[in-house]
Design a protein around this motif. Sequence first.
Motif, PDB file in Angstrom:
ATOM      1  N   PHE A   1       6.510 -32.015   5.647  1.00 40.05           N
ATOM      2  CA  PHE A   1       6.679 -30.389   6.111  1.00 40.05           C
ATOM      3  C   PHE A   1       5.910 -30.443   7.461  1.00 40.05           C
ATOM      4  O   PHE A   1       5.397 -29.521   7.968  1.00 40.05           O
ATOM      5  CB  PHE A   1       6.180 -29.442   5.231  1.00 40.05           C
ATOM      6  CG  PHE A   1       6.720 -29.301   3.880  1.00 40.05           C
ATOM      7  CD1 PHE A   1       7.681 -28.605   3.784  1.00 40.05           C
ATOM      8  CD2 PHE A   1       6.502 -30.002   2.625  1.00 40.05           C
ATOM      9  CE1 PHE A   1       8.410 -28.188   2.499  1.00 40.05           C
ATOM     10  CE2 PHE A   1       6.859 -29.964   1.451  1.00 40.05           C
ATOM     11  CZ  PHE A   1       7.836 -29.029   1.265  1.00 40.05           C
ATOM     12  N   HIS A   2       5.613 -31.393   7.942  1.00 39.84           N
ATOM     13  CA  HIS A   2       5.013 -31.665   9.046  1.00 39.84           C
ATOM     14  C   HIS A   2       5.886 -30.961  10.331  1.00 39.84           C
ATOM     15  O   HIS A   2       6.992 -31.270  10.459  1.00 39.84           O
ATOM     16  CB  HIS A   2       4.586 -33.132   9.420  1.00 39.84           C
ATOM     17  CG  HIS A   2       5.675 -33.966   9.710  1.00 39.84           C
ATOM     18  ND1 HIS A   2       6.170 -34.362  10.957  1.00 39.84           N
ATOM     19  CD2 HIS A   2       6.227 -35.005   9.002  1.00 39.84           C
ATOM     20  CE1 HIS A   2       7.406 -35.288  10.927  1.00 39.84           C
ATOM     21  NE2 HIS A   2       7.291 -35.598   9.596  1.00 39.84           N
ATOM     22  N   HIS A   3       4.865 -30.308  11.109  1.00 36.87           N
ATOM     23  CA  HIS A   3       5.548 -29.934  12.424  1.00 36.87           C
ATOM     24  C   HIS A   3       6.598 -28.826  12.210  1.00 36.87           C
ATOM     25  O   HIS A   3       7.332 -28.319  13.186  1.00 36.87           O
ATOM     26  CB  HIS A   3       6.243 -30.929  13.268  1.00 36.87           C
ATOM     27  CG  HIS A   3       5.265 -32.052  13.995  1.00 36.87           C
ATOM     28  ND1 HIS A   3       4.874 -33.277  13.450  1.00 36.87           N
ATOM     29  CD2 HIS A   3       4.600 -32.027  15.260  1.00 36.87           C
ATOM     30  CE1 HIS A   3       4.352 -33.755  14.198  1.00 36.87           C
ATOM     31  NE2 HIS A   3       4.110 -33.201  15.170  1.00 36.87           N
ATOM     32  N   VAL A   4       6.536 -28.195  10.995  1.00 43.82           N
ATOM     33  CA  VAL A   4       7.206 -27.078  10.502  1.00 43.82           C
ATOM     34  C   VAL A   4       6.566 -25.626  11.121  1.00 43.82           C
ATOM     35  O   VAL A   4       5.415 -25.622  11.096  1.00 43.82           O
ATOM     36  CB  VAL A   4       7.553 -26.971   9.268  1.00 43.82           C
ATOM     37  CG1 VAL A   4       6.271 -26.625   8.221  1.00 43.82           C
ATOM     38  CG2 VAL A   4       8.533 -26.041   8.745  1.00 43.82           C
ATOM     39  N   VAL A   5       7.375 -24.848  11.565  1.00 44.02           N
ATOM     40  CA  VAL A   5       6.857 -23.431  12.002  1.00 44.02           C
ATOM     41  C   VAL A   5       7.393 -22.641  11.138  1.00 44.02           C
ATOM     42  O   VAL A   5       8.707 -22.373  10.787  1.00 44.02           O
ATOM     43  CB  VAL A   5       7.390 -23.109  13.406  1.00 44.02           C
ATOM     44  CG1 VAL A   5       7.009 -21.661  13.756  1.00 44.02           C
ATOM     45  CG2 VAL A   5       6.875 -24.278  14.332  1.00 44.02           C
ATOM     46  N   VAL A   6       6.459 -21.838  10.429  1.00 44.38           N
ATOM     47  CA  VAL A   6       6.961 -20.963   9.236  1.00 44.38           C
ATOM     48  C   VAL A   6       6.556 -19.375   9.852  1.00 44.38           C
ATOM     49  O   VAL A   6       5.478 -19.074  10.181  1.00 44.38           O
ATOM     50  CB  VAL A   6       5.942 -20.928   7.963  1.00 44.38           C
ATOM     51  CG1 VAL A   6       6.389 -19.979   6.773  1.00 44.38           C
ATOM     52  CG2 VAL A   6       6.209 -22.583   7.496  1.00 44.38           C
ATOM     53  N   ARG A   7       7.462 -18.989  10.220  1.00 45.78           N
ATOM     54  CA  ARG A   7       7.467 -17.546  10.835  1.00 45.78           C
ATOM     55  C   ARG A   7       6.986 -16.210   9.780  1.00 45.78           C
ATOM     56  O   ARG A   7       6.278 -15.618  10.291  1.00 45.78           O
ATOM     57  CB  ARG A   7       8.808 -16.991  11.397  1.00 45.78           C
ATOM     58  CG  ARG A   7       9.329 -17.888  12.581  1.00 45.78           C
ATOM     59  CD  ARG A   7       8.639 -18.048  13.517  1.00 45.78           C
ATOM     60  NE  ARG A   7       9.226 -18.954  14.679  1.00 45.78           N
ATOM     61  CZ  ARG A   7       8.651 -19.235  15.673  1.00 45.78           C
ATOM     62  NH1 ARG A   7       7.259 -18.657  16.119  1.00 45.78           N
ATOM     63  NH2 ARG A   7       9.043 -20.028  16.573  1.00 45.78           N
ATOM     64  N   GLY A   8       7.314 -16.470   8.334  1.00 49.54           N
ATOM     65  CA  GLY A   8       6.940 -15.426   7.586  1.00 49.54           C
ATOM     66  C   GLY A   8       5.830 -16.020   6.650  1.00 49.54           C
ATOM     67  O   GLY A   8       4.786 -16.640   7.276  1.00 49.54           O
ATOM     68  N   GLY A   9       5.980 -15.854   5.477  1.00 47.99           N
ATOM     69  CA  GLY A   9       4.844 -16.453   4.591  1.00 47.99           C
ATOM     70  C   GLY A   9       5.245 -17.832   3.865  1.00 47.99           C
ATOM     71  O   GLY A   9       6.472 -18.014   3.743  1.00 47.99           O
ATOM     72  N   ALA A  10       4.360 -18.538   3.323  1.00 51.28           N
ATOM     73  CA  ALA A  10       4.641 -19.537   2.640  1.00 51.28           C
ATOM     74  C   ALA A  10       3.754 -19.668   1.285  1.00 51.28           C
ATOM     75  O   ALA A  10       2.579 -19.324   1.310  1.00 51.28           O
ATOM     76  CB  ALA A  10       4.221 -20.855   3.457  1.00 51.28           C
ATOM     77  N   TRP A  11       4.577 -19.890   0.184  1.00 48.38           N
ATOM     78  CA  TRP A  11       3.970 -19.867  -1.241  1.00 48.38           C
ATOM     79  C   TRP A  11       4.039 -21.196  -1.784  1.00 48.38           C
ATOM     80  O   TRP A  11       5.445 -21.508  -2.169  1.00 48.38           O
ATOM     81  CB  TRP A  11       4.555 -18.681  -1.858  1.00 48.38           C
ATOM     82  CG  TRP A  11       4.116 -17.344  -1.289  1.00 48.38           C
ATOM     83  CD1 TRP A  11       3.022 -16.562  -1.884  1.00 48.38           C
ATOM     84  CD2 TRP A  11       4.702 -16.601  -0.462  1.00 48.38           C
ATOM     85  NE1 TRP A  11       2.914 -15.316  -1.024  1.00 48.38           N
ATOM     86  CE2 TRP A  11       3.937 -15.338  -0.278  1.00 48.38           C
ATOM     87  CE3 TRP A  11       5.795 -16.712   0.528  1.00 48.38           C
ATOM     88  CZ2 TRP A  11       4.251 -14.153   0.596  1.00 48.38           C
ATOM     89  CZ3 TRP A  11       6.147 -15.737   1.256  1.00 48.38           C
ATOM     90  CH2 TRP A  11       5.430 -14.617   1.241  1.00 48.38           C
ATOM     91  N   PHE A  12       3.132 -21.917  -1.901  1.00 48.30           N
ATOM     92  CA  PHE A  12       3.208 -23.364  -2.688  1.00 48.30           C
ATOM     93  C   PHE A  12       2.370 -23.119  -4.132  1.00 48.30           C
ATOM     94  O   PHE A  12       2.013 -23.810  -4.586  1.00 48.30           O
ATOM     95  CB  PHE A  12       2.333 -24.358  -1.944  1.00 48.30           C
ATOM     96  CG  PHE A  12       3.202 -25.024  -0.770  1.00 48.30           C
ATOM     97  CD1 PHE A  12       3.950 -26.174  -0.901  1.00 48.30           C
ATOM     98  CD2 PHE A  12       3.361 -24.192   0.430  1.00 48.30           C
ATOM     99  CE1 PHE A  12       4.602 -26.487   0.246  1.00 48.30           C
ATOM    100  CE2 PHE A  12       3.985 -24.866   1.410  1.00 48.30           C
ATOM    101  CZ  PHE A  12       4.706 -25.951   1.468  1.00 48.30           C
ATOM    102  N   THR A  13       2.081 -21.755  -4.532  1.00 54.61           N
ATOM    103  CA  THR A  13       1.375 -21.405  -5.780  1.00 54.61           C
ATOM    104  C   THR A  13       1.976 -22.138  -6.966  1.00 54.61           C
ATOM    105  O   THR A  13       2.972 -22.264  -7.092  1.00 54.61           O
ATOM    106  CB  THR A  13       1.357 -20.064  -5.859  1.00 54.61           C
ATOM    107  OG1 THR A  13       1.015 -19.301  -4.673  1.00 54.61           O
ATOM    108  CG2 THR A  13       0.476 -19.576  -7.003  1.00 54.61           C
TER     109      THR A  13
END
Length: 387
Positions: free
Chosen positions: A258-270
């Motif tokens: 997931f390197h250099h990825v741009v997350v515009r919203g939210g990210a959940w790795f819960t």
Amino acid sequence: MTAASCTRKNAALVDYLWIVGAVVVAAAFALLVVQQRRGQSLLLPALVGSVGAFVLVAGWLFVLDPGTTKNEAIKTGGLAGGSVVALYALWLNDRRRRTDEARQDIEVKRQQLEDARAEHDRSRVAHERFARSVELLGHEAEQVRVGAMHALAGLARSREEYAQTVLDVLCAYLRRPFGPSGEDGPAPVDERVDERELEVRLTAQRLVADLLPRADQADAPVYNLDLTRAYLSFFDLSHRQVGNLVLRAARLHESNSFHHVVVRGGAWFTDAYSHGKIHLHDAVFHGKAWFSRFRCRRRADFSRTRFLGPHKFAGVEFREATTFENCVFTQPIDFSEARFLGGVDLRPATPTIARTHAMYVATDEENLLPEGWVVDRRDDGTGLVRS
């Protein structure tokens, strides 16, 4: 009859010439009204009106100025008659122009209707293609499912309005039960079937990544990914941008990027579990970045990642070396009940406030902590971190 009497008679006729012209003009006007109501040509009323105007103006000129010569009267009357003809020509040209404009409007509307009909046909074909491809995702043969996925991806590329729907379908396929049920569960009963299904899933993963815009693409559409409880292996979203990235309770196998990825919203790795390496360096999280109770058995790399919104690492467990070197945290870090059992580098790019309640590190591993943080050693080989 003498020449004098003829001259007097002609003079009397000239005195009434304008009356004749007026009558002819009135007749031309009446003829104009009749022809217009019948929708017929107005050429005849124009010609009659031109003659009437010629006679009327010439006769009226003789009445007003008896000394006017015949040539001057004819010239002036001719100008009046020619003006009527010129007005008719102008009207005719304007009518032709309006007719051409109306014809063009009709042609434009006809073209628009044909375009709408063609778009409707394309939409119908796209709907049928989408429905057929989704149906084939349930086919027993792996090659048929792979073909259906490529058909869906082609549809998403040709018709942008299908992109998010296709991504949802591919993510739903990846959320299907697959592989061992537990973190360290037994191997599948039929290894050959699993290998073939794994190839299908790898195809789905590649297509998901291919449909996402590049991270450096300006004004790109934003797509969301829901991979809750998905089984992922060699998943690569590097250098892509995404809206919301949901990986709750996902199982990550082998190495995932997931390197250099741009997350515009939210990210959940819960509650996600990574069996292999995870590469999250140089990423950008604009919204929430929730890693609560995330567990990782192998190396995890978060170096130079920017957390621009709320973030949480409470209850995480990393069994091998983990690095947050030069990370940017715009808000206080929450490492409550976190466990770093393989060594950790927690030197952010800027000084950051952190919550370290019940945070433990392995004392026999190299731990690089921010200045001022203290490790209280315990007998079990771990140390309690106090910031």
